[in-house]
Design a protein around this motif. Structure first.
Motif, PDB file in Angstrom:
ATOM      1  N   CYS A 570       0.495  -0.745  -0.091  1.00 16.89           N
ATOM      2  CA  CYS A 570       0.072  -0.073   0.111  1.00 16.89           C
ATOM      3  C   CYS A 570       0.749   1.137  -0.111  1.00 16.89           C
ATOM      4  O   CYS A 570       0.331   2.414  -0.604  1.00 16.89           O
ATOM      5  N   GLY A 571       2.122   0.869   1.006  1.00 13.81           N
ATOM      6  CA  GLY A 571       3.114   2.290   0.718  1.00 13.81           C
ATOM      7  C   GLY A 571       3.738   2.447  -0.939  1.00 13.81           C
ATOM      8  O   GLY A 571       3.932   3.794  -1.214  1.00 13.81           O
ATOM      9  N   TYR A 572       3.564   1.152  -1.670  1.00 15.16           N
ATOM     10  CA  TYR A 572       4.589   1.858  -2.924  1.00 15.16           C
ATOM     11  C   TYR A 572       3.307   1.869  -3.925  1.00 15.16           C
ATOM     12  O   TYR A 572       3.349   3.204  -4.734  1.00 15.16           O
ATOM     13  N   CYS A 573       1.946   1.516  -3.368  1.00 16.75           N
ATOM     14  CA  CYS A 573       0.984   1.369  -4.689  1.00 16.75           C
ATOM     15  C   CYS A 573       1.158   3.133  -4.995  1.00 16.75           C
ATOM     16  O   CYS A 573       1.005   4.123  -4.261  1.00 16.75           O
ATOM     17  N   GLU A 574       0.700   3.120  -6.874  1.00 15.42           N
ATOM     18  CA  GLU A 574       0.901   4.106  -6.798  1.00 15.42           C
ATOM     19  C   GLU A 574      -0.680   4.888  -6.995  1.00 15.42           C
ATOM     20  O   GLU A 574      -1.051   6.172  -7.866  1.00 15.42           O
ATOM     21  N   TYR A 575      -1.621   3.980  -6.519  1.00 14.60           N
ATOM     22  CA  TYR A 575      -3.120   4.196  -6.612  1.00 14.60           C
ATOM     23  C   TYR A 575      -3.375   4.663  -4.924  1.00 14.60           C
ATOM     24  O   TYR A 575      -4.443   5.188  -4.742  1.00 14.60           O
ATOM     25  N   LYS A 576      -2.306   4.820  -3.983  1.00 10.00           N
ATOM     26  CA  LYS A 576      -3.002   5.028  -2.443  1.00 10.00           C
ATOM     27  C   LYS A 576      -3.474   6.520  -2.239  1.00 10.00           C
ATOM     28  O   LYS A 576      -4.389   6.155  -1.782  1.00 10.00           O
ATOM     29  N   ALA A 577      -3.391   6.853  -2.974  1.00  9.06           N
ATOM     30  CA  ALA A 577      -3.456   8.533  -3.079  1.00  9.06           C
ATOM     31  C   ALA A 577      -5.268   8.440  -3.250  1.00  9.06           C
ATOM     32  O   ALA A 577      -6.210   8.887  -2.259  1.00  9.06           O
ATOM     33  N   ILE A 578      -5.818   7.301  -3.791  1.00 12.31           N
ATOM     34  CA  ILE A 578      -7.283   7.343  -4.623  1.00 12.31           C
ATOM     35  C   ILE A 578      -8.037   6.363  -3.645  1.00 12.31           C
ATOM     36  O   ILE A 578      -9.028   6.570  -3.655  1.00 12.31           O
ATOM     37  N   CYS A 579      -6.472   5.169  -3.582  1.00  8.84           N
ATOM     38  CA  CYS A 579      -7.770   4.028  -3.055  1.00  8.84           C
ATOM     39  C   CYS A 579      -7.526   4.086  -1.474  1.00  8.84           C
ATOM     40  O   CYS A 579      -7.962   4.548  -0.604  1.00  8.84           O
ATOM     41  N   GLY A 580      -5.828   3.836  -0.809  1.00  8.29           N
ATOM     42  CA  GLY A 580      -5.466   4.007   0.691  1.00  8.29           C
ATOM     43  C   GLY A 580      -5.715   2.942   1.315  1.00  8.29           C
ATOM     44  O   GLY A 580      -4.946   1.944   2.567  1.00  8.29           O
ATOM     45  N   GLY A 581      -6.279   1.745   0.638  1.00 10.76           N
ATOM     46  CA  GLY A 581      -6.446  -0.070   1.085  1.00 10.76           C
ATOM     47  C   GLY A 581      -7.688   0.211   2.434  1.00 10.76           C
ATOM     48  O   GLY A 581      -7.823   0.941   3.505  1.00 10.76           O
ATOM     49  N   CYS A 582      -8.692  -0.801   2.563  1.00  9.23           N
ATOM     50  CA  CYS A 582      -9.388  -1.511   3.620  1.00  9.23           C
ATOM     51  C   CYS A 582      -8.161  -1.084   4.935  1.00  9.23           C
ATOM     52  O   CYS A 582      -7.437  -2.256   5.045  1.00  9.23           O
ATOM     53  N   ARG A 583      -8.284  -0.025   5.301  1.00  8.92           N
ATOM     54  CA  ARG A 583      -7.527   0.124   7.126  1.00  8.92           C
ATOM     55  C   ARG A 583      -7.948  -0.739   7.885  1.00  8.92           C
ATOM     56  O   ARG A 583      -7.234  -1.344   8.896  1.00  8.92           O
ATOM     57  N   ALA A 584      -9.297  -1.458   8.290  1.00 11.05           N
ATOM     58  CA  ALA A 584     -10.036  -2.010   8.840  1.00 11.05           C
ATOM     59  C   ALA A 584     -10.085  -3.575   8.855  1.00 11.05           C
ATOM     60  O   ALA A 584      -9.075  -4.206   9.471  1.00 11.05           O
TER      61      ALA A 584
END
Length: 627
Positions: A570-584
């Protein structure tokens, strides 16, 4: 067609308020109208071979929704037949296309003339009112009826839009189709601007005013009250979040028209904050009358002894307004089991919040639906987990809950309340999502949210769909949206933003995949603030600390707002600004915090890593492919 209704409504309301009839002014109205009719004929005669004797000299009837829908469907059916001929390479399609084009042009000309006729009526009538009753009285009356004007004109346009098979989001395009507009929206600042560089209404006003030797004062009133209210009501209808609208430039005064809007604006809030709540969910009670197997709050038939009382609940609403004015969704448990739920809705509306309700639908009958409309509810979410009653009832733990949910939706729609269906995807129902979407469409639902199970509460006992199926389900759902009129959003599935962007979908309808801590948070029944319902980590209780202090100063929230803190892929992902992953999911499935007895629903102290990668995401970012 929308502009015709707008101009008709202006005349109707003013005539009613002053007890006047435009029939008394028909000669002067017809004289100006003939000028416009003459111009149209001279301009169009050399371009198309229409029989201009068909053009109606005057319009004595109003343009109703039935006529609009019939006209739209007639032209659409003809276009579909021509498309079929074209696909079959039938040469007849060229002749029929030319005939349809000329009919289409004729209809546009006719609508444009109707609009001019109604515009002339409105200005002439307003001029007479100002002369007989005074300019100040005309202004006071326009101010008095402006909200009614906006709501009625937009409701007519929305009714036609939905009945011809278009989505609510298309309303803005339809209503502004004869304007040249520059529209911008700044997601970071949560504001936007609409600039109008032409206005057919003011063009007519200017010509008539010049001929009659009038100034622009009456045109100013139309811009200031009617056009503003029209724009405000339209945006209220299409935007999911509350907003404030300003009208700093008017066509009659500045030569162009500009509207500026700010999402969730509150004059009490700290200005220029990037992250503010746009939507909040509030479990106002833990008490529930169903026994859903996936319930994240592990609801029971007993309420918590320390749930916020009515006074504390209203105080919380006041505290929220110090930060923003979001969409506030009252949930549970079953929120309708709380005795003061209508009082809380009404109070929230009075403070400028958009109020929503998340319900299982079992308690919503005709009376409750009317009461919800009376207190100002904006939207109601109803849970529906199968198109078959027995499957839904099994999932919800109570026989007859499916039928009650379906009836609740019908009662809400009868009261013109916007309904959203929430469907939780599991191994048992992921193959029938299409059927559920068709069912919800048939009973008047517009919004469809697909919830992907997060293993908390009772949900830990259910086998979730696999990550591969999770990814495929999102892609399949988006692929099927073209077959439906529903506005579809996957929830608890932030990866949909990556999938939507690679599929070439319009991304302007969404802000971000995971909103927790950025534009969203949850309130537990006892006043505990958590990032989301599925990440029940105690960040502060509003009984002990101001909501604005929790929202702005929480270390947890601030870490979510810094995308560089994300770990793993998630830290490397180029989509982290629009996605963020599910923190739960990251917090629960990558640690030993989950209590498999279903006790995770209660807010706890932080024990795990919520910034690690989302284990349910199968995407491999480019930077990690070689690792």
């Amino acid at each position: 067609m929308a502009m015709v209704s707008k101009m008709e409504m202006e005349t109707t309301l003013l005539s009613k308020e002053f007890g006047l009839s435009f029939f008394d002014y028909i000669p002067i109205i017809e004289n100006f109208y003939k000028d416009f009719l003459s111009d149209v004929i001279s301009l169009a005669r050399n371009l198309i071979s229409l029989d201009f004797t068909k053009l109606v000299p005057v319009f004595d009837d109003s343009l109703g929704s039935f006529e609009k829908i019939t006209l739209f469907n007639t032209l659409l059916n003809k276009a579909s037949k021509i498309e079929s001929l074209f696909n079959n390479k039938d040469k007849k399609c060229l002749v029929k296309l030319e005939i349809l084009f000329e009919e289409w042009v004729y209809r546009i000309i006719l609508m444009r003339l109707r609009q001019e006729y109604e515009t002339i009526k409105g200005l002439i009538l307003s001029t007479e009112i100002a002369q007989k009753n005074g300019f100040s009285q005309l202004e006071r009356t326009m101010k008095k009826v402006q909200k009614q004007f906006g709501k009625e004109t937009v409701s007519i346009a929305l009714d036609v839009t939905l009945k011809v098979g278009l989505r609510r989001e298309k309303l803005r395009t339809i209503m502004l189709s004869d304007h040249y507009i520059k529209y911008t929206m700044n997601v970071d600042q949560l504001d936007g601007c609409m600039e109008f560089f032409n206005c057919p209404i003011y063009g007519s006003h200017k010509y008539i005013s010049h001929q009659l030797g009038l100034n622009d004062s009456i045109s100013d009133l139309f811009c200031k009250y009617f056009c503003y209210s029209h724009a405000n009501s339209m945006l209220e209808t299409v935007l999911p979040f509350p907003f404030t609208l300003w009208h700093p430039r008017m066509m009659s005064t500045h030569g162009k028209c500009a509207y500026y809007l700010k999402l969730a604006y509150s004059p009490k809030a700290i200005p220029n904050k990037k992250f503010i709540p746009l939507v909040m969910s509030w479990n106002i009670t833990r008490k529930c009358n169903l026994k859903c197997s996936h319930c994240y709050i592990n609801a029971t038939n007993q309420e918590l002894t320390d749930e916020l009382n009515t006074f504390e609940a209203k105080n919380l609403i006041d505290q929220i307004c110090e930060v923003s004015k979001p969409l506030l969704i009252l949930s549970g448990g079953e929120p309708l089991l709380r005795n003061d739920v209508f009082e809380l809705i009404e109070y929230g509306v009075s403070k400028g919040l958009k109020m929503g309700l998340g319900s299982n639908g079992s308690l919503i009958d005709k009376t409750i639906a009317k009461d919800l409309r009376r207190v100002g509810i904006s939207t109601v979410s109803i849970s529906l987990d199968s198109y078959k009653s027995e499957r839904h009832d099994l999932f919800r733990g109570v026989v007859g809950s499916w039928e009650k949910a379906i009836n609740a939706i019908k009662y809400l729609r009868e009261n013109n309340i916007l309904v959203q269906v929430n469907t939780t995807v599991t191994q048992n129902n992921y193959r029938e999502i299409d059927e559920i979407m068709y069912l919800t469409e048939d009973i008047g639902v517009e919004n469809f949210h697909l919830f992907f199970l997060v293993p908390t509460g009772r949900g830990v006992k259910i086998e979730d769909i696999t990550p591969a199926k999770y990814e495929a389900m999102i892609k399949t759902t988006f692929a099927k949206t073209k077959n439906h009129r529903l506005n579809v959003r996957p929830s608890c599935a932030p990866q949909f933003m990556r999938i939507a962007s690679t599929a070439g979908l319009d991304m302007r309808q969404w802000i971000r995949g995971c909103l927790a801590g950025l534009y969203y948070c949850r309130v537990y029944p006892n006043g505990e603030i958590t990032p989301c319902p599925y990440l029940p980590i105690k960040l502060g209780n509003v009984k002990e600390k101001k909501f604005k202090d929790i929202w702005f100063n929480s270390e947890f929230f601030n870490s979510l707002r810094n995308f560089e803190t994300l770990k793993g892929k998630c830290g490397y992902c180029e989509y982290k600004a629009i996605c963020g992953g599910c923190r739960a999911r990251a917090y629960g499935l990558s640690s030993d915090f989950i209590d498999y007895c279903g006790d995770l629903h209660e807010p706890k102290e932080l024990k795990g890593d919520y910034l690690t990668e989302d284990p349910w995401c199968s995407y491999i970012p480019p930077k990690t492919k070689n690792k």
